[in-house]
Scaffold this motif. Structure first.
Motif, PDB file in Angstrom:
ATOM      1  N   ARG A  97       8.649  -5.173   1.824  1.00  0.00           N
ATOM      2  CA  ARG A  97       7.315  -5.173   2.423  1.00  0.00           C
ATOM      3  C   ARG A  97       7.212  -6.249   3.487  1.00  0.00           C
ATOM      4  NH1 ARG A  97       4.242  -7.871  -2.860  1.00  0.00           N
ATOM      5  NH2 ARG A  97       5.984  -9.220  -3.395  1.00  0.00           N
ATOM      6  N   ASP A  98       6.286  -6.060   4.373  1.00  0.00           N
ATOM      7  CA  ASP A  98       5.969  -7.053   5.402  1.00  0.00           C
ATOM      8  C   ASP A  98       4.815  -7.919   4.923  1.00  0.00           C
ATOM      9  OD1 ASP A  98       7.844  -6.105   7.338  1.00  0.00           O
ATOM     10  OD2 ASP A  98       6.479  -4.439   7.784  1.00  0.00           O
ATOM     11  N   PHE A  99       4.799  -9.141   5.407  1.00  0.00           N
ATOM     12  CA  PHE A  99       3.705 -10.051   5.097  1.00  0.00           C
ATOM     13  C   PHE A  99       3.012 -10.428   6.403  1.00  0.00           C
ATOM     14  CE2 PHE A  99       6.335 -10.408   1.364  1.00  0.00           C
ATOM     15  CZ  PHE A  99       5.437 -10.598   0.324  1.00  0.00           C
ATOM     16  N   TYR A 100       1.897  -9.798   6.656  1.00  0.00           N
ATOM     17  CA  TYR A 100       1.091 -10.141   7.821  1.00  0.00           C
ATOM     18  C   TYR A 100       0.298 -11.417   7.521  1.00  0.00           C
ATOM     19  CZ  TYR A 100       2.284  -5.620   9.881  1.00  0.00           C
ATOM     20  OH  TYR A 100       2.967  -4.566  10.419  1.00  0.00           O
ATOM     21  N   GLU A 102      -2.743 -12.222   7.010  1.00  0.00           N
ATOM     22  CA  GLU A 102      -3.701 -12.165   5.895  1.00  0.00           C
ATOM     23  C   GLU A 102      -2.982 -12.115   4.550  1.00  0.00           C
ATOM     24  OE1 GLU A 102      -3.438  -7.971   7.762  1.00  0.00           O
ATOM     25  OE2 GLU A 102      -3.497 -10.078   8.407  1.00  0.00           O
ATOM     26  N   ASP A 103      -1.791 -11.464   4.511  1.00  0.00           N
ATOM     27  CA  ASP A 103      -0.997 -11.434   3.280  1.00  0.00           C
ATOM     28  C   ASP A 103      -0.413 -12.816   2.979  1.00  0.00           C
ATOM     29  OD1 ASP A 103      -1.374  -8.605   3.070  1.00  0.00           O
ATOM     30  OD2 ASP A 103       0.187  -8.340   4.572  1.00  0.00           O
ATOM     31  N   MET A 104       0.040 -13.488   4.024  1.00  0.00           N
ATOM     32  CA  MET A 104       0.612 -14.819   3.847  1.00  0.00           C
ATOM     33  C   MET A 104      -0.438 -15.816   3.363  1.00  0.00           C
ATOM     34  SD  MET A 104       3.824 -14.826   4.224  1.00  0.00           S
ATOM     35  CE  MET A 104       3.975 -16.609   4.148  1.00  0.00           C
ATOM     36  N   LEU A 106      -2.939 -15.178   1.378  1.00  0.00           N
ATOM     37  CA  LEU A 106      -3.093 -14.923  -0.058  1.00  0.00           C
ATOM     38  C   LEU A 106      -1.890 -15.450  -0.830  1.00  0.00           C
ATOM     39  CD1 LEU A 106      -4.691 -13.659  -2.366  1.00  0.00           C
ATOM     40  CD2 LEU A 106      -3.569 -11.465  -1.851  1.00  0.00           C
ATOM     41  N   GLN A 107      -0.688 -15.211  -0.306  1.00  0.00           N
ATOM     42  CA  GLN A 107       0.518 -15.698  -0.979  1.00  0.00           C
ATOM     43  C   GLN A 107       0.523 -17.221  -1.043  1.00  0.00           C
ATOM     44  OE1 GLN A 107       4.609 -16.085   0.761  1.00  0.00           O
ATOM     45  NE2 GLN A 107       4.985 -14.195  -0.393  1.00  0.00           N
TER      46      GLN A 107
END
Length: 250
Positions: A97-100, A102-104, A106-107
């Protein structure tokens, strides 16, 4: 015609040099050199005439294949045909999966809580290569892990694998110190792990996990401390017993 002009100019220059050499440095006349020069120049003139005739397509005899094939230069300088380009697939490899941004975010938020809890309980962070020797997992690993290895042979003909879990790497690192580490060890990590398995909803072939390990201490106190750290994390992120439950197997 340019090639004929160049040849003629070179022949004239050679003729003048030979005439000067015929008189020598002191101006002494040497008829033998003049005679050789005359015959040589005659040969040069004949060669030049033959080259001109060949270039214009006249005359007989053998003609160089380079002259006959007028497209020789274009053939040798012609660029190789470009290979047909495969259309770029914008999707990441299957199971990843990619981490855009907004995902980063949250991570980072989640990993920050894991790190803060671990440090609160006195754990130190460590890491290891995501690529390990295949034998690290096949020697004593269970059948499930062995069948799900993301393994391959590298360019150095070595059998390697992407780590499916972190414990074997931790054991290798501790053994590498040959008793040089002070016990007990309280280490934690947030590794990215890989398993080539059948994907289900919410389960891909790569994932992150929070590991907290204690080495050199026996008894249930270790389990109690780890369970306490787990509950501390749930409370930090707003989860209660209504949301999650903890089960301990024997």
């Amino acid at each position: 015609m340019k090639s004929c002009s160049i040849i003629t100019a070179m022949l004239m220059l050679a003729s003048q040099l030979q005439r000067v050499a015929a008189f020598g440095m002191k101006g002494v006349y040497n008829p033998n050199i003049i005679q050789r020069s005359f015959h040589t120049n005659k040969q040069y003139r004949l060669a030049a005439a033959a080259a001109a005739a060949a270039a214009s397509g006249e005359g007989g005899g053998r003609v160089s294949s380079a002259v006959v094939d007028k497209d020789l230069i274009s053939k040798t300088s012609q660029k190789k045909k470009k290979r047909k380009q495969v259309k770029l697939d914008t999707n990441p490899p299957k199971g990843t999966r990619d981490f855009y941004p907004e995902d980063m975010r949250l991570q980072t938020w989640l990993f920050t809580h894991w790190r803060e809890v671990a440090k609160t309980y006195g754990f130190s962070e460590y890491d290891a290569p995501v690529l390990e020797s295949e034998s690290l997992y096949t020697r004593k690993a269970g059948e499930e892990v062995t069948e799900q290895l993301y393994n391959f042979v590298d360019k150095g003909d070595r059998n390697v694998a992407l780590r499916p879990e972190m414990t074997p790497s931790l054991a290798r690192m501790v053994m590498a110190k040959k008793g040089g580490l002070n016990l007990p060890l309280k280490w934690f990590s947030i590794p990215q792990c890989w398993r080539y398995e059948r994907m289900t909803r919410g389960r891909r072939r790569e994932h992150y996990q929070w590991n907290m390990d204690i080495w050199g201490v026996g008894g249930v106190e270790v389990e109690a401390e780890l369970l306490s750290a787990m509950v501390n994390f749930f409370e930090r992120v707003g989860l209660t017993s209504d949301d999650v439950g903890i089960k301990v197997n024997s």
